[in-house]
Design a protein around this motif. Structure first.
Motif, short mmCIF file in Angstrom:
data_model
loop_
_atom_site.label_atom_id
_atom_site.label_comp_id
_atom_site.label_asym_id
_atom_site.label_seq_id
_atom_site.Cartn_x
_atom_site.Cartn_y
_atom_site.Cartn_z
N PRO A 115 -3.96 -39.54 5.76
CA PRO A 115 -4.30 -38.13 6.04
C PRO A 115 -5.58 -37.71 5.31
N ASP A 193 -4.11 -39.96 18.33
CA ASP A 193 -4.75 -39.27 17.21
C ASP A 193 -4.87 -37.76 17.41
N LYS A 196 -3.49 -35.22 14.96
CA LYS A 196 -4.10 -35.16 13.63
C LYS A 196 -5.22 -34.12 13.57
N MET A 197 -5.79 -33.76 14.72
CA MET A 197 -6.90 -32.80 14.70
C MET A 197 -6.40 -31.39 14.41
N ASN A 200 -6.12 -29.76 10.68
CA ASN A 200 -6.57 -30.73 9.69
C ASN A 200 -7.36 -30.04 8.57
N GLN A 204 -14.31 -31.16 10.70
CA GLN A 204 -14.56 -32.14 11.75
C GLN A 204 -15.84 -31.79 12.50
#
Lengths: 285, 211
Positions: A115, A193, A196-197, A200, A204
């Motif tokens: 993470p 995935d 996970k965005m 977060n 990003q």
């Protein structure tokens, strides 16, 4: 003769270019998911090999950063090794393969299994920033669709998948809605995935060099993978553990192991796999 | 170009001591601030920037402005020859008289213009909007806000000594325009914090005697 003929500016790009990219980055963070145009420059690699990610990284990186670069999860592929070497040389940064030690992670098509934490920045290399491009080729039209928040085209595409295959057939570059406003291409990361965005803690950033767009998802921002009430988004799942480290709940790559076509499934994230193997050895030693 | 406006030949004070590294540090502070509204980050400085501009704001200006950007100067900085010649010498930014044409607005908080008069972008190009670089040195007001939005984990309370009584209302007007709207970068002597257009604020009553 060992003297270098060219002394590059720190970070390779000239200062004026960095300022242009930096201004675009600030707008991208302020408008999560919106694609900000920028004047993409030449960098010493071909378009399509991560020039957008390299330019974003070059605009933010400083000498106290620690850089990790992955290509499909792996730290040891040609592209990842070259980009890491490039920044070690032109930006004088430390590099690492460990996700938890990096301050900046440049990635092609994966989010690490470890993470991410607050203060880290993940930079995605993006081939096609426009999620609607295959459905609407005209840039003038896609801009208008984003302005009107008119994303019916994408829902129709997902619906057609369900009608034909019984499920959404898209397993990578699965479209997301950022901050309940902008439809965004998460770069071709596997849909595994996508969760996970969402929320977060890392910043990003997305750079598309050939298509000349920068966009961003600030920390703790809602990123919703599209779905329907009766057919909600379902990320990919793997039933078996990694054949090398035994991890479950990670993204696996198929590796062919003999001429007869036999294969095994191993972690795509080499850093995660190596560390898990090392931990297992400690336990059993 | 030096001192051209009044015909003097004074040489503007120095900019960054180490332009590449100093600009990178200042930029990361601004990027971090915009990504984490309510938190302040150390911005470094341009120690020889004109006093009216300040070291912190000077550093942010040197980092973001150049000949491709236009700037509108508000309040006393707008009338100060040292500031305009320093900015013009080091950045080459075009100074505009029409506030709606400015990419950057540089002003003390007390002289901050009505946000609705700035460039707000369009629905198709919301990024073509103004970034307001606000001088908040020495602010000591009692304002305290509850903030939520991208960059904030849930909700967070923070002190905003720079804000006045009407700011929350003015800011919610800006929120309503989303995705259009302006972003604020608030700079004091050494730190920077920011409010992107996505941050929603509500006032926390700090009147003594009330919980």
């Amino acid at each position: 003769m060992s003297q270098e003929l060219i002394d590059y500016n720190i970070g390779y790009l000239d200062e004026q270019t960095k300022r242009m990219i930096r201004r675009a980055l600030l707008k991208a963070v302020a408008i999560p998911g919106f694609q900000v145009p920028f004047a993409s420059r030449e960098v010493p690699m071909p378009r399509g090999w991560g020039t957008g990610g390299v330019q974003v990284t070059a605009a933010i990186i400083g000498e106290d950063d620690v850089l990790k670069v992955i290509d499909q999860g792996a730290d040891d592929t040609t592209n990842a090794v070259s980009i890491r070497g490039f920044f070690a040389r032109v930006a004088h940064v430390g590099t690492t393969t460990r996700t938890d030690e990096a301050t900046i992670i440049q990635t092609r098509h994966r989010i690490p299994e470890t993470p991410l934490s607050e203060g880290q920045v993940i930079v995605y290399q993006v081939p096609q920033p426009e999620p609607l491009r295959l459905l609407e080729p005209r840039e003038t039209e896609t801009r208008r669709l984003h302005a009107l928040e008119e994303y019916g085209l994408m829902y129709v595409k997902l619906y057609e998948d369900i009608a034909r295959f019984g499920h959404v057939a898209k397993t990578y570059d699965y479209p997301v809605l950022v901050g309940e406003r902008y439809l965004m291409a998460p770069s071709p990361i596997p849909s595994f995935d996508n969760p996970k965005m969402d929320g977060n803690p890392a910043l990003q950033l997305f750079g598309a060099g050939r298509e000349k767009r920068i966009y961003a998802v600030p920390p703790f921002t809602r990123v919703e993978s599209l779905g329907f009430e009766d057919f909600p988004f379902e990320p990919q799942r793997f039933d078996d553990p990694c054949a090398l480290c035994g991890s479950t709940g990670v993204y696996l790559d198929e590796v062919i192991i003999d001429d007869a076509g036999a294969s095994m499934f191993v972690c795509s994230d080499t850093d995660h796999c190596e560390r898990t193997v090392a931990e297992n050895e400690e336990v059993f030693a | 170009m030096i001192g051209q406006a009044n015909g003097s030949t004074a040489i503007p004070a120095a900019g960054f001591a180490d332009p590449t590294r100093d600009a990178q540090r200042a930029f990361r502070a601004v990027l971090d601030a915009l990504s984490h509204p309510s938190l302040a980050y150390h911005v470094g400085g341009a120690p020889e920037a004109p006093e009216l501009l300040g070291s912190g704001l000077g550093a942010v200006a040197l980092t973001l402005l150049d000949e491709e950007s236009s700037v509108w100067l508000g309040g006393p900085v707008g009338d100060d020859e040292a500031v305009s010649s320093w900015l013009s010498f080091h950045t080459g930014a075009r100074r505009v008289a029409e506030i709606a044409a400015a990419d950057f607005v540089l002003t003390p908080f007390s002289d901050m213009p009505d946000l609705a008069t700035l460039a707000l972008g369009t629905e198709e190009a919301p990024h073509r909007s103004a970034t307001v670089l606000v001088d908040v040195r020495g602010a000591s007001g009692p304002a305290r806000f509850l903030a939520e939005g991208p960059g904030i984990d849930g909700r967070v309370e923070f002190d905003a000594p720079w804000a006045d009584g009407s700011f929350a209302d003015r800011w919610s007007e800006n929120n309503r325009l989303f995705p259009r709207g302006v972003d604020l970068v608030l700079v004091d002597a050494t730190t920077v914090s920011a409010l992107p257009r996505t941050t929603r604020l509500s006032v926390i009553d700090t009147t003594p005697g009330k919980a």
